[in-house]
Design a protein around this motif. Structure first.
Motif, PDB file in Angstrom:
ATOM      1  N   MET A   1     135.557 -66.023  35.096  1.00  7.83           N
ATOM      2  CA  MET A   1     136.686 -66.883  35.436  1.00  7.83           C
ATOM      3  C   MET A   1     136.331 -68.348  35.193  1.00  7.83           C
ATOM      4  SD  MET A   1     139.838 -67.047  36.397  1.00  7.83           S
ATOM      5  CE  MET A   1     140.404 -65.558  37.126  1.00  7.83           C
ATOM      6  N   VAL A   2     135.068 -68.713  35.388  1.00  9.41           N
ATOM      7  CA  VAL A   2     134.644 -70.099  35.189  1.00  9.41           C
ATOM      8  C   VAL A   2     134.837 -70.513  33.733  1.00  9.41           C
ATOM      9  CG1 VAL A   2     132.656 -71.655  35.275  1.00  9.41           C
ATOM     10  CG2 VAL A   2     133.027 -70.016  37.118  1.00  9.41           C
ATOM     11  N   ASP A   3     134.506 -69.609  32.803  1.00 10.30           N
ATOM     12  CA  ASP A   3     134.687 -69.918  31.384  1.00 10.30           C
ATOM     13  C   ASP A   3     136.165 -70.073  31.029  1.00 10.30           C
ATOM     14  OD1 ASP A   3     131.969 -69.915  30.876  1.00 10.30           O
ATOM     15  OD2 ASP A   3     131.926 -67.796  30.305  1.00 10.30           O
ATOM     16  N   VAL A   4     137.000 -69.256  31.639  1.00  8.03           N
ATOM     17  CA  VAL A   4     138.439 -69.347  31.403  1.00  8.03           C
ATOM     18  C   VAL A   4     138.957 -70.701  31.892  1.00  8.03           C
ATOM     19  CG1 VAL A   4     140.687 -68.383  32.040  1.00  8.03           C
ATOM     20  CG2 VAL A   4     138.808 -66.860  31.445  1.00  8.03           C
ATOM     21  N   LEU A   5     138.483 -71.132  33.035  1.00  9.91           N
ATOM     22  CA  LEU A   5     138.931 -72.416  33.566  1.00  9.91           C
ATOM     23  C   LEU A   5     138.412 -73.583  32.724  1.00  9.91           C
ATOM     24  CD1 LEU A   5     138.744 -71.716  37.391  1.00  9.91           C
ATOM     25  CD2 LEU A   5     140.774 -71.829  35.941  1.00  9.91           C
ATOM     26  N   LYS A   6     137.240 -73.447  32.133  1.00 11.07           N
ATOM     27  CA  LYS A   6     136.754 -74.470  31.188  1.00 11.07           C
ATOM     28  C   LYS A   6     137.685 -74.536  29.981  1.00 11.07           C
ATOM     29  CE  LYS A   6     131.807 -74.351  32.178  1.00 11.07           C
ATOM     30  NZ  LYS A   6     130.482 -73.976  31.655  1.00 11.07           N
ATOM     31  N   PHE A   7     138.100 -73.358  29.511  1.00 10.03           N
ATOM     32  CA  PHE A   7     139.036 -73.285  28.390  1.00 10.03           C
ATOM     33  C   PHE A   7     140.365 -73.957  28.749  1.00 10.03           C
ATOM     34  CE2 PHE A   7     142.366 -70.770  26.131  1.00 10.03           C
ATOM     35  CZ  PHE A   7     142.075 -71.195  24.842  1.00 10.03           C
ATOM     36  N   LEU A 164     146.069 -67.168  42.264  1.00  9.83           N
ATOM     37  CA  LEU A 164     146.340 -65.946  43.034  1.00  9.83           C
ATOM     38  C   LEU A 164     145.047 -65.307  43.532  1.00  9.83           C
ATOM     39  CD1 LEU A 164     149.216 -64.149  41.084  1.00  9.83           C
ATOM     40  CD2 LEU A 164     149.317 -65.150  43.377  1.00  9.83           C
ATOM     41  N   ALA A 165     143.985 -65.426  42.726  1.00 10.04           N
ATOM     42  CA  ALA A 165     142.681 -64.870  43.110  1.00 10.04           C
ATOM     43  C   ALA A 165     141.950 -65.776  44.093  1.00 10.04           C
ATOM     44  CB  ALA A 165     141.835 -64.649  41.858  1.00 10.04           C
ATOM     45  N   GLY A 166     142.499 -66.943  44.366  1.00  6.40           N
ATOM     46  CA  GLY A 166     141.886 -67.873  45.308  1.00  6.40           C
ATOM     47  C   GLY A 166     140.769 -68.717  44.717  1.00  6.40           C
ATOM     48  N   VAL A 167     140.659 -68.747  43.393  1.00  2.00           N
ATOM     49  CA  VAL A 167     139.595 -69.507  42.734  1.00  2.00           C
ATOM     50  C   VAL A 167     139.939 -70.993  42.646  1.00  2.00           C
ATOM     51  CG1 VAL A 167     138.280 -69.755  40.577  1.00  2.00           C
ATOM     52  CG2 VAL A 167     138.893 -67.480  41.414  1.00  2.00           C
ATOM     53  N   VAL A 168     141.208 -71.295  42.436  1.00  2.00           N
ATOM     54  CA  VAL A 168     141.667 -72.685  42.359  1.00  2.00           C
ATOM     55  C   VAL A 168     142.910 -72.842  43.220  1.00  2.00           C
ATOM     56  CG1 VAL A 168     140.765 -73.094  40.031  1.00  2.00           C
ATOM     57  CG2 VAL A 168     143.111 -72.314  40.315  1.00  2.00           C
ATOM     58  N   LYS A 169     143.241 -74.073  43.503  1.00  2.00           N
ATOM     59  CA  LYS A 169     144.461 -74.395  44.254  1.00  2.00           C
ATOM     60  C   LYS A 169     145.408 -75.106  43.295  1.00  2.00           C
ATOM     61  CE  LYS A 169     146.904 -75.323  48.070  1.00  2.00           C
ATOM     62  NZ  LYS A 169     148.203 -74.795  47.840  1.00  2.00           N
ATOM     63  N   ILE A 170     146.631 -74.636  43.222  1.00  2.00           N
ATOM     64  CA  ILE A 170     147.644 -75.248  42.369  1.00  2.00           C
ATOM     65  C   ILE A 170     148.797 -75.711  43.246  1.00  2.00           C
ATOM     66  CG2 ILE A 170     149.384 -74.813  40.583  1.00  2.00           C
ATOM     67  CD1 ILE A 170     147.508 -72.958  39.237  1.00  2.00           C
ATOM     68  N   ASP A 171     149.224 -76.930  43.007  1.00  4.14           N
ATOM     69  CA  ASP A 171     150.388 -77.452  43.718  1.00  4.14           C
ATOM     70  C   ASP A 171     151.636 -76.909  43.024  1.00  4.14           C
ATOM     71  OD1 ASP A 171     152.227 -78.835  45.213  1.00  4.14           O
ATOM     72  OD2 ASP A 171     151.813 -80.779  44.261  1.00  4.14           O
ATOM     73  N   THR A 172     152.331 -76.017  43.677  1.00  2.00           N
ATOM     74  CA  THR A 172     153.528 -75.413  43.086  1.00  2.00           C
ATOM     75  C   THR A 172     154.805 -76.149  43.488  1.00  2.00           C
ATOM     76  OG1 THR A 172     153.725 -73.865  44.936  1.00  2.00           O
ATOM     77  CG2 THR A 172     152.490 -73.113  42.994  1.00  2.00           C
ATOM     78  N   HIS A 173     154.651 -77.247  44.213  1.00  2.00           N
ATOM     79  CA  HIS A 173     155.830 -78.002  44.648  1.00  2.00           C
ATOM     80  C   HIS A 173     156.614 -78.486  43.427  1.00  2.00           C
ATOM     81  CE1 HIS A 173     158.394 -80.632  46.947  1.00  2.00           C
ATOM     82  NE2 HIS A 173     158.108 -81.617  46.120  1.00  2.00           N
ATOM     83  N   TYR A 174     157.900 -78.281  43.479  1.00  2.00           N
ATOM     84  CA  TYR A 174     158.778 -78.745  42.408  1.00  2.00           C
ATOM     85  C   TYR A 174     159.954 -79.452  43.057  1.00  2.00           C
ATOM     86  CZ  TYR A 174     162.235 -78.734  38.670  1.00  2.00           C
ATOM     87  OH  TYR A 174     163.171 -79.107  37.753  1.00  2.00           O
ATOM     88  N   GLU A 175     160.194 -80.651  42.592  1.00  2.16           N
ATOM     89  CA  GLU A 175     161.326 -81.409  43.095  1.00  2.16           C
ATOM     90  C   GLU A 175     162.362 -81.515  41.989  1.00  2.16           C
ATOM     91  OE1 GLU A 175     161.988 -85.825  44.887  1.00  2.16           O
ATOM     92  OE2 GLU A 175     160.187 -84.739  45.466  1.00  2.16           O
TER      93      GLU A 175
END
Length: 179
Positions: A1-7, A164-175
């Protein structure tokens, strides 16, 4: 997963570069437009080339800025459910939307526009307007822009799966934009 996030960070950086280009094209298009109007009214002179270069810049603004807009979560969406559901449900909505709509559409459009550009390149196609420009540069913007949006879509999909796997946090807020 770390390599995917680097990508995904590399794709984000690429989108940042093209977003930066798009921002400067806005200013340049305004300057060319104002200069063209000034010359036309002061000196009664005009050229189709000046009008066409504005169209080229508008194409660059839209197609180069689209991936950056997606990266920043500023794209237009139909907000029937999105604001009323949990962050986890928003991630799933994004994943489904990316997989069903964005990625297939961008794959198809990239595939369809590349021969359009290549034909123009090979024939050195020129605008039929008097004083017009060569056409392959603006036709290159199409597959390049769709390809950039495809890459950014893949990056966004990977980020949402990681969230979803809890590896990163994404702000899904949409205004939604003011109307």
């Amino acid at each position: 997963m770390v390599d995917v996030l680097k990508f995904t960070r590399a794709i984000d950086a690429l989108s940042d570069v093209f977003g930066f280009i798009a921002k400067w094209l806005v200013l340049l298009a305004c300057l060319v437009s104002a200069g063209n109007a000034t010359i036309r009214y002061l000196f009664n002179y005009s050229s189709n080339g000046w009008l066409e270069i504005q169209w080229y810049m508008f194409a660059g603004i839209v197609f180069f800025g689209a991936a950056q807009t997606l990266r920043l979560n500023e794209h237009v969406r139909v907000d029937l459910l999105y604001s009323a559901v949990s962050d986890r449900a928003r991630l799933w909505i994004d994943i489904i939307g990316l997989c069903i709509f964005l990625l297939p559409a961008m794959t198809y459009l990239t595939y369809m526009t590349f021969p359009f550009f290549l034909n123009s390149w090979n024939s050195q196609e020129v605008s039929s307007n008097a004083g017009g420009l060569i056409l392959w540069p603006v036709k290159l913007v199409l597959p390049l822009g769709f390809g950039l949006l495809l890459l950014q879509g893949v990056a966004e999909l990977a980020k949402r799966i990681a969230a979803l796997a809890g590896v990163v946090k994404i702000d899904t807020h949409y205004e939604a934009p003011l109307q």
